[in-house]
Design a protein around this motif. Structure first.
Motif, PDB file in Angstrom:
ATOM      1  N   THR A  47     -22.946  80.283 -22.346  1.00 11.93           N
ATOM      2  CA  THR A  47     -24.007  79.287 -22.236  1.00 11.93           C
ATOM      3  C   THR A  47     -23.626  77.978 -22.930  1.00 11.93           C
ATOM      4  N   SER A  48     -22.446  77.935 -23.549  1.00 10.57           N
ATOM      5  CA  SER A  48     -22.034  76.772 -24.328  1.00 10.57           C
ATOM      6  C   SER A  48     -21.074  75.902 -23.526  1.00 10.57           C
ATOM      7  N   ARG A  49     -21.505  74.702 -23.186  1.00 13.19           N
ATOM      8  CA  ARG A  49     -20.642  73.786 -22.439  1.00 13.19           C
ATOM      9  C   ARG A  49     -19.431  73.380 -23.277  1.00 13.19           C
ATOM     10  N   SER A  50     -19.612  73.216 -24.566  1.00 11.43           N
ATOM     11  CA  SER A  50     -18.475  72.814 -25.394  1.00 11.43           C
ATOM     12  C   SER A  50     -17.438  73.934 -25.466  1.00 11.43           C
ATOM     13  N   HIS A  51     -17.890  75.179 -25.520  1.00 11.78           N
ATOM     14  CA  HIS A  51     -16.948  76.296 -25.523  1.00 11.78           C
ATOM     15  C   HIS A  51     -16.218  76.375 -24.183  1.00 11.78           C
ATOM     16  N   ASP A 113     -16.185  77.601  -3.310  1.00 12.36           N
ATOM     17  CA  ASP A 113     -16.949  77.065  -4.432  1.00 12.36           C
ATOM     18  C   ASP A 113     -18.439  77.274  -4.176  1.00 12.36           C
ATOM     19  N   LYS A 114     -19.111  77.860  -5.132  1.00 17.97           N
ATOM     20  CA  LYS A 114     -20.551  78.160  -5.027  1.00 17.97           C
ATOM     21  C   LYS A 114     -21.334  76.922  -4.602  1.00 17.97           C
ATOM     22  N   ILE A 115     -22.135  77.082  -3.559  1.00 13.39           N
ATOM     23  CA  ILE A 115     -22.858  75.949  -2.992  1.00 13.39           C
ATOM     24  C   ILE A 115     -24.189  75.699  -3.699  1.00 13.39           C
ATOM     25  N   HIS A 116     -24.957  76.742  -3.940  1.00  5.95           N
ATOM     26  CA  HIS A 116     -26.317  76.587  -4.464  1.00  5.95           C
ATOM     27  C   HIS A 116     -26.327  76.814  -5.972  1.00  5.95           C
ATOM     28  N   MET A 117     -26.835  75.829  -6.704  1.00  7.15           N
ATOM     29  CA  MET A 117     -26.846  75.871  -8.164  1.00  7.15           C
ATOM     30  C   MET A 117     -28.147  76.466  -8.689  1.00  7.15           C
ATOM     31  N   PHE A 118     -28.027  77.302  -9.717  1.00  8.47           N
ATOM     32  CA  PHE A 118     -29.157  78.031 -10.283  1.00  8.47           C
ATOM     33  C   PHE A 118     -29.870  77.149 -11.308  1.00  8.47           C
ATOM     34  N   PRO A 124     -40.607  80.420 -19.872  1.00  8.78           N
ATOM     35  CA  PRO A 124     -40.375  79.329 -20.827  1.00  8.78           C
ATOM     36  C   PRO A 124     -39.136  79.540 -21.693  1.00  8.78           C
ATOM     37  N   GLU A 125     -38.779  80.800 -21.934  1.00  4.58           N
ATOM     38  CA  GLU A 125     -37.601  81.090 -22.756  1.00  4.58           C
ATOM     39  C   GLU A 125     -36.324  81.264 -21.923  1.00  4.58           C
ATOM     40  N   GLU A 126     -36.469  81.510 -20.631  1.00  2.00           N
ATOM     41  CA  GLU A 126     -35.329  81.835 -19.770  1.00  2.00           C
ATOM     42  C   GLU A 126     -35.178  80.726 -18.733  1.00  2.00           C
ATOM     43  N   THR A 127     -34.432  79.668 -19.087  1.00  2.00           N
ATOM     44  CA  THR A 127     -34.227  78.526 -18.194  1.00  2.00           C
ATOM     45  C   THR A 127     -32.736  78.325 -17.963  1.00  2.00           C
ATOM     46  N   TYR A 128     -32.417  77.816 -16.787  1.00  2.00           N
ATOM     47  CA  TYR A 128     -31.015  77.598 -16.412  1.00  2.00           C
ATOM     48  C   TYR A 128     -30.900  76.256 -15.704  1.00  2.00           C
ATOM     49  N   ARG A 129     -29.825  75.542 -15.996  1.00  2.00           N
ATOM     50  CA  ARG A 129     -29.492  74.304 -15.291  1.00  2.00           C
ATOM     51  C   ARG A 129     -27.996  74.350 -14.952  1.00  2.00           C
ATOM     52  N   GLU A 130     -27.649  75.180 -13.986  1.00  2.00           N
ATOM     53  CA  GLU A 130     -26.245  75.362 -13.643  1.00  2.00           C
ATOM     54  C   GLU A 130     -25.593  74.048 -13.228  1.00  2.00           C
ATOM     55  N   SER A 131     -26.353  73.193 -12.565  1.00  2.00           N
ATOM     56  CA  SER A 131     -25.770  71.952 -12.058  1.00  2.00           C
ATOM     57  C   SER A 131     -25.413  70.972 -13.171  1.00  2.00           C
TER      58      SER A 131
END
Length: 276
Positions: A47-51, A113-118, A124-131
Motif C-alpha cells: 500500500t506504500s507508493r514510496s516502497h 496491462d490492467k484496464i480498469h482501476m480499482f 470508510p476504513e477500506e478505500t482504494y485509489r489504484e489510479s
C-alpha cells in the motif's frame, strides 16, 4: 490441460515472493501441471507508493520476470504471471499492473496491462485509489497457446462484462482473472462474478488469487479474499482453493467450451438497439 492455481500471500519484498512462487511452480510441475497460474501483483503487494518506488523495476530490469522465464524453460511449463507491478517511463511516474503469458521455452508470448482501476470506497476504513499509483491499460489481449486461446484480464476487470464478451468473440476459450480481491467485496461478489463471466461467454474462467493478511515492511498491510477458482463454461465451480496458500490442480476439457456454446449460443445473438 492440467492447470495449476497458485494461491499466494505475497509480501512487499519481490525476492521473497519470487522464491515462494518458484517453489510452488516446482511443486505444480511435480504433480503434472502443464500450465500454471499466478495471482495479481505477485511480486509486491504493498500500500506504500514510496516502497513501490524503491523496489519495483522496469520490465527489462525486473528480476522476478527473468527468474520466472528461466524457471519455465527449466521445467518446461507454461505460466500466466497474473501480474507484476512495474515501473514505466510515463511522465507522471505511475506504474503498470501487467500480466504476462510465458511459454514452456521461457519466452513472453503476451502482455496485458490492467484496464480498469480499482478506485472505490468499500467502507470508510477500506478505500482504494489504484489510479493514483497505476496507469490504466488501453488494449485488450487474447493470447494463443497450444492449450487454447486465453483472454487476459486482471481483478477489477471482472466487473466489466463487455471486456470479457469481446475477448470471447475474439477467440478466447479461457478467461484469466488473476486477483488480489478485497476480503470484503470478495466475500460478497467474487464467486458470482466469476461464474457470470463463464456462463455469458461459454469460457473456462481461471482465477488465481492472493489470500490472507499480507506482510508489510512499510505502509499498512492488506487483507485479500483468497478462494482461487476455476469455473467451467456451464458455470460449475471446478476448484475453490479456500483461504490457505498452496497449489490446486484441475484437469480441463476444452471441448466443453464448444458444447456450452452450442447449447446456448448467446455470443451469436447480439443485436443493435436504440436508447435509452
Amino acid at each position: 490441460m492440467r492447470a495449476a492455481l497458485l494461491q499466494m500471500t505475497s509480501s512487499d519484498l519481490p525476492e521473497e515472493n519470487l522464491a515462494t512462487a518458484s517453489a510452488m511452480l516446482c511443486e505444480a510441475k511435480e504433480q503434472g501441471a502443464e500450465f500454471a497460474f499466478l495471482p495479481e501483483v505477485m511480486n509486491c503487494l504493498s500500500t506504500s507508493r514510496s516502497h513501490q518506488e524503491d523496489v519495483l523495476k522496469l520490465e527489462a530490469e525486473d528480476a522476478t520476470l527473468t527468474g520466472l522465464q528461466a524457471l519455465c524453460a527449466e521445467l518446461g511449463l507454461w505460466l500466466l504471471v497474473g501480474s507484476l507491478g512495474l515501473k514505466t517511463n510515463d511522465t507522471d511516474g505511475r506504474f503498470a499492473n501487467r500480466s504476462f503469458v510465458i511459454s514452456a521455452a521461457g519466452d513472453i508470448v503476451a502482455r496485458y496491462d490492467k484496464i480498469h482501476m480499482f478506485d472505490v470506497d468499500v467502507t470508510p476504513e477500506e478505500t482504494y485509489r489504484e489510479s493514483d499509483g497505476y496507469r490504466p491499460g488501453e488494449q485488450a489481449v487474447v493470447a494463443k497457446t497450444p492449450f487454447g486461446n486465453l483472454g487476459l484480464s486482471i481483478c477489477y476487470d471482472v466487473r466489466f462484462g463487455q471486456l470479457h464478451r469481446k475477448l470471447a468473440k475474439a477467440g478466447a476459450e479461457i478467461l484469466t482473472v488473476p486477483a488480489a480481491f478485497s476480503h470484503i467485496t470478495g466475500a460478497a461478489h467474487w464467486e458470482t462474478l466469476l461464474r457470470a463471466r463463464a456462463i455469458e461467454t461459454g469460457c473456462f474462467v481461471i482465477a488465481p488469487a492472493q489470500t490472507g493478511k499480507h506482510p508489510a515492511t512499510k505502509g499498512q498491510s492488506r487483507r485479500t479474499h483468497g478462494h482461487s477458482m476455476i469455473v467451467a463454461p456451464w458455470g460449475e465451480v471446478l476448484a475453490d482453493a479456500g483461504t490457505e496458500p498452496g497449489v490446486t490442480l484441475v484437469d480441463l476439457d476444452l471441448t466443453l467450451v464448444q458444447k456450452a456454446r452450442r447449447q446456448v449460443p448467446s455470443l451469436q445473438h447480439d443485436r443493435d438497439f436504440s436508447g435509452p
